[in-house]
Write a protein that holds these residues in place. Structure first.
Motif, PDB file in Angstrom:
ATOM      1  N   UNK A  24      47.331  -0.047  48.156  1.00  0.00           N
ATOM      2  CA  UNK A  24      48.509  -0.907  48.256  1.00  0.00           C
ATOM      3  C   UNK A  24      49.298  -0.835  46.949  1.00  0.00           C
ATOM      4  N   UNK A  25      50.635  -0.833  47.098  1.00  0.00           N
ATOM      5  CA  UNK A  25      51.535  -0.798  45.939  1.00  0.00           C
ATOM      6  C   UNK A  25      52.336  -2.089  45.911  1.00  0.00           C
ATOM      7  N   UNK A  26      52.561  -2.628  44.715  1.00  0.00           N
ATOM      8  CA  UNK A  26      53.517  -3.727  44.543  1.00  0.00           C
ATOM      9  C   UNK A  26      54.696  -3.192  43.751  1.00  0.00           C
ATOM     10  N   UNK A  76      56.206  -5.580  52.982  1.00  0.00           N
ATOM     11  CA  UNK A  76      55.832  -6.995  52.859  1.00  0.00           C
ATOM     12  C   UNK A  76      56.737  -7.667  51.826  1.00  0.00           C
ATOM     13  N   UNK A  77      57.197  -8.872  52.122  1.00  0.00           N
ATOM     14  CA  UNK A  77      58.123  -9.566  51.220  1.00  0.00           C
ATOM     15  C   UNK A  77      57.369 -10.607  50.387  1.00  0.00           C
ATOM     16  N   UNK A  93      60.014   1.260  47.185  1.00  0.00           N
ATOM     17  CA  UNK A  93      59.194   0.629  48.230  1.00  0.00           C
ATOM     18  C   UNK A  93      59.361   1.368  49.556  1.00  0.00           C
ATOM     19  N   UNK A  94      60.608   1.730  49.876  1.00  0.00           N
ATOM     20  CA  UNK A  94      60.887   2.442  51.125  1.00  0.00           C
ATOM     21  C   UNK A  94      60.147   3.776  51.161  1.00  0.00           C
ATOM     22  N   UNK A  98      53.351   6.101  54.331  1.00  0.00           N
ATOM     23  CA  UNK A  98      52.310   5.283  54.975  1.00  0.00           C
ATOM     24  C   UNK A  98      51.449   4.529  53.959  1.00  0.00           C
ATOM     25  N   UNK A  99      52.013   4.263  52.787  1.00  0.00           N
ATOM     26  CA  UNK A  99      51.308   3.472  51.773  1.00  0.00           C
ATOM     27  C   UNK A  99      51.773   2.023  51.898  1.00  0.00           C
ATOM     28  N   UNK A 100      50.888   1.078  52.186  1.00  0.00           N
ATOM     29  CA  UNK A 100      51.291  -0.330  52.272  1.00  0.00           C
ATOM     30  C   UNK A 100      51.943  -0.787  50.974  1.00  0.00           C
ATOM     31  N   UNK A 101      53.037  -1.553  51.088  1.00  0.00           N
ATOM     32  CA  UNK A 101      53.772  -1.946  49.887  1.00  0.00           C
ATOM     33  C   UNK A 101      54.278  -3.375  50.028  1.00  0.00           C
ATOM     34  N   UNK A 102      54.266  -4.089  48.901  1.00  0.00           N
ATOM     35  CA  UNK A 102      54.831  -5.439  48.865  1.00  0.00           C
ATOM     36  C   UNK A 102      55.956  -5.422  47.840  1.00  0.00           C
ATOM     37  N   UNK A 103      57.114  -5.961  48.243  1.00  0.00           N
ATOM     38  CA  UNK A 103      58.303  -5.943  47.391  1.00  0.00           C
ATOM     39  C   UNK A 103      58.593  -7.360  46.905  1.00  0.00           C
TER      40      UNK A 103
END
Length: 795
Positions: A8-10, A73-74, A22-23, A29-34
């Motif tokens: 997961x990346x933030x 993810x926000x 993030x896009x 396909x790497x989950x990301x929270x912005x």
């Protein structure tokens, strides 16, 4: 060896860069929270939500598939900092203010997981200064990671350590960036603006300086310094408009503030014309005006003397344009230096300034000359890096000329070239590696494991490494194809035609490749040597090669050639060994059909795939419509076939081309089981791994089955829609005819709904329609128009 998997990346900061980083993680396909600040009004995550919504509107598109925006993810800094504990990589991407960044770091640092990598996406601030205040453990896991805008498309990412950054952190991050996100990584020293912006912005400042000196307008300069010079076609001033003049001003300010003792320091200030435009709110493309302004259909340019916009569009003088077409770099540079034309003198001056600058600064900004060349190629869109250009033009001769100009007071500063330049060398790139003045040695390429996935790494002029057009063992080669292998068990078919178009020679090569692979290899991979460097997979059938047969025997003479093409593609599909298509760039028309008939596809994210034959007044005839009917039947699985067929019909009838491999999956050109890779240098490796795995798993050619078709029910339904479009003036009479023919093929013709037909039945319908259209004057107009202008004719 231990795996480093980013689960997961933030991304901290939902501005232009943060949202697009993030896009691109979502693309991969790497989950990301912005994250961003909590909104003062409305939903607390409103700032992030608006940024995500804006991603769907941007062009070029940051997302390979717009629907994937929902996967981001926000979060905000007030309520969601606990989410950081589950992230393996945190990328800060807020505004370029040291104090703002430090304030944010104090807030997030306690929540960062003990093994997570923390990185700043700064474009030029000191990474060491940014890390001040961290404890020793976090300092060891902190570095700079500078993406270029737009992050999806720009290949360069600069990786910048501090003295405290653990080496394994950089190795892990480089592997993730190179393979998962598909980037070209250049490691930089922690100096102002790092490598690409340092050299690139100096180049822009020098260009503006020399343009004023030689009295050249911005439109002429852009024509001279764009594609004619092997650089981004936007040239210098239009590039500044795209980047944003305020952004450019900020990067210049970083150099001005931090490089006061630099020999070129006098140039590190915002040019008067840029300051004037910024003061007027003309910040470039984002504000609607900068060096250029669009008024109606006209593009105006800014005239500094008049302080107003005037008509633009001026071009390079013919004599200079001819010099720039010279193939021999040494002759070209000599002609520019000796030219009495101000444009020629200007071009020599900007080359001289660039060579002077990189020679003096190489030791302080980069580990070796290769990193400078890659930074400019990947970050600024140059086909050839500045050191490569110098070396190709004759190292010692250019060095002598540059030093003569320095001695004569013509250069921007009077600092002489370093002594190593004149040590008898012929350049900085050799088979041993690239020159490092600090190490007084040639530095070889990185040997990180991730680069074992790149069969042929990005080439450097003078390095002499093998490339995909000559490497390996050749089994067969002619003007159209090369069959070869890397001394292993997978055969490779590479096409050699321009844009890899498919003519009789390629068709013969396909048959030869299948025959050879079935006898002696585990699989066959379709891959072209220029795949990683922006080449095409195949731009389609070679219409030019059909002309002699057409002129001699009319449309009927083409029928046997189309039949040979269809048979070759069917031979690929039913080969006894797995055939894997390694797709990158354009796969249009016949190129798309070639790809469709492989057992599997491995596609670069930047693959632009579609059946585009209607653009030349034809219908697909290499099995593209047949495959549409087959895939629709497979998708339907007994449900209403027409609903699935309509998607494939529309794609072909409107010549719809995917804007990414992810979109091609949605359109049905790629299957969900096909593999998408993000670094096109890995394409051949992954395709061979897939082919070998399929063989080792007991691959058998698919059984030939009969296909249920929509018949006259499907044909009638589609025709009713086409009539409405024609009568409403949305399509021409010839478009209607083309649509009707496509509908007939994909529906299986005038037969009962649910009838079972063979693939050959559908191929015969395709071929019949194609040959009939060749006799049609409207189609002939479209073909001739495309051949003469390269643009589709609407008739």
């Amino acid at each position: 060896m231990s795996n480093f998997i980013v689960k997961k990346v933030a991304v901290l900061g939902a501005g232009v860069m943060g949202a697009q980083i993030a896009a691109h993680c979502v693309n991969a396909k790497v989950p990301v929270v912005l994250f961003d600040l909590p909104a003062k009004e409305g939903p607390k995550n409103g700032i992030v939500l608006r940024a995500i919504e804006n991603l769907k509107k941007l062009s070029p598109a940051p997302l390979g598939n717009k629907e994937d925006a929902a996967l981001i993810q926000v979060a905000n800094y007030e309520d969601n900092l606990d989410v950081l504990a589950g992230c393996d990589l945190i990328i800060e991407a807020i505004a370029e203010r040291m104090d703002w960044k430090h304030d944010l770091y104090k807030k997030v640092a306690p929540h960062i997981a003990p093994n997570a990598i923390f990185a700043s996406n700064t474009s030029g601030l000191s990474i060491t200064a940014l890390s001040e205040g961290f404890d020793a453990e976090l300092k060891a896991r902190f570095c700079g990671v500078h993406f270029f805008n737009p992050p999806r498309y720009m290949h360069l990412v600069e990786l910048i350590p501090t003295v405290s950054t653990r080496p394994e952190i950089l190795d892990q991050l480089e592997g993730f960036l190179a393979s998962t996100l598909g980037k070209g990584v250049v490691r930089c020293f922690d100096t102002p603006n790092f490598v690409a912006n340092r050299v690139g912005i100096f180049g822009m400042l020098a260009t503006i300086h020399e343009a004023e000196k030689f009295g050249l307008s911005c439109d002429v300069v852009d024509d001279l310094t764009g594609s004619k010079l092997g650089r981004a076609k936007s040239g210098t001033f239009r590039t500044a408009d795209v980047v944003g003049l305020d952004t450019m001003g900020h990067v210049i300010k970083t150099m001005e503030d931090n490089l006061k003792n630099d020999p070129f320091a006098a140039l590190y200030k915002t040019p008067d014309v840029v300051a004037k435009l910024i003061g007027a709110g003309a910040l470039g493309q984002k504000s609607g005006a900068g060096f250029y302004k669009k008024v109606g259909k006209d593009i105006l340019r800014f005239d500094s003397a008049k302080n107003d916009y005037v008509p633009g569009g001026a071009k390079a003088d013919d004599i200079i344009a001819r010099i720039l077409k010279e193939k021999d770099p040494a002759k070209k540079m000599k002609a520019l230096r000796e030219s009495t034309n101000p444009q020629g003198q200007f071009l020599w001056a900007i080359f001289r300034d660039a060579f002077h600058y990189i020679a003096i600064h190489l030791e302080s900004i980069a580990d070796n000359a290769r990193d400078v060349d890659f930074a400019l190629r990947w970050g600024f869109g140059w086909k050839t890096g500045p050191f490569e250009t110098w070396q190709a033009a004759g190292w010692q001769q250019i060095a002598t000329w540059v030093q003569e100009d320095i001695d004569a007071g013509k250069a921007i500063c009077n600092t002489p070239l370093p002594q190593w330049v004149f040590d008898g060398r012929t350049g900085v790139h050799t088979a041993e590696g690239s020159w490092s003045p600090a190490k007084k040695a040639y530095v070889p390429r990185s040997n990180l494991l991730v680069y074992q996935r790149q069969a042929f790494r990005a080439p450097v002029l003078g390095e002499g490494s093998a490339d995909g057009s000559t490497a390996g063992t050749t089994v067969f080669e002619d003007d159209s194809v090369r069959l070869w292998h890397q001394n292993d068990d997978v055969l490779i078919l590479s096409t050699k035609t321009k844009m890899h178009v498919i003519g009789p020679g390629v068709v013969a090569g396909i048959n030869k490749a299948v025959e050879e692979a079935e006898k002696n290899f585990k699989g066959l991979v379709l891959w072209n040597a220029d795949a990683a460097e922006g080449g095409a997979f195949s731009a389609g059938a070679d219409l030019q090669s059909m002309l002699p047969a057409f002129m001699a025997g009319g449309a009927k003479a083409i029928d046997p050639e189309v039949s040979k093409l269809q048979n070759a593609f069917m031979r690929l599909k039913y080969a006894n060994i797995p055939v894997v298509a390694a797709v990158a760039g354009l796969a249009l028309g016949g190129g798309c059909e070639l790809m469709l008939h492989a057992a599997k596809r491995v596609a670069s994210i930047e693959s632009y795939i579609g059946l585009v034959e209607v653009g030349v007044g034809l219908v697909p005839a290499g099995g593209g419509l047949k495959e549409a009917a087959v895939r629709a039947a497979n998708d339907a699985k007994g449900n209403d076939l027409l609903q699935f067929l309509k998607v494939y019909f529309t794609n072909a009838a409107t010549a719809n081309v995917s804007k990414s491999a992810l979109e091609a999956q949605q359109m049905g050109y790629l299957k969900q089981t096909d593999t998408i890779v993000f670094n096109s240098y890995e394409l051949l490796h992954v395709a061979k791994v897939e082919a070998r795995a399929m063989f080792d798993a007991g691959y058998r050619a698919p059984a030939q089955k009969l296909i249920p078709v929509a018949g006259r029910y499907g044909l009638g339904t589609i025709m009713a829609q086409l009539v409405n479009m024609r009568d409403g003036g949305f399509i021409s009479a010839h478009d209607f005819k083309l649509g009707a023919m496509i509908a007939e093929v994909v529906s299986g013709g005038d037969i009962n709904q649910g009838s079972l037909v063979s693939e050959q039945w559908l191929l015969d319908l395709e071929r019949k329609a194609f040959v009939e259209l060749l006799n049609n004057p409207k189609t002939q107009e479209r073909i001739m128009g495309m051949m003469q202008t390269g643009k589709p004719v609407r008739n």
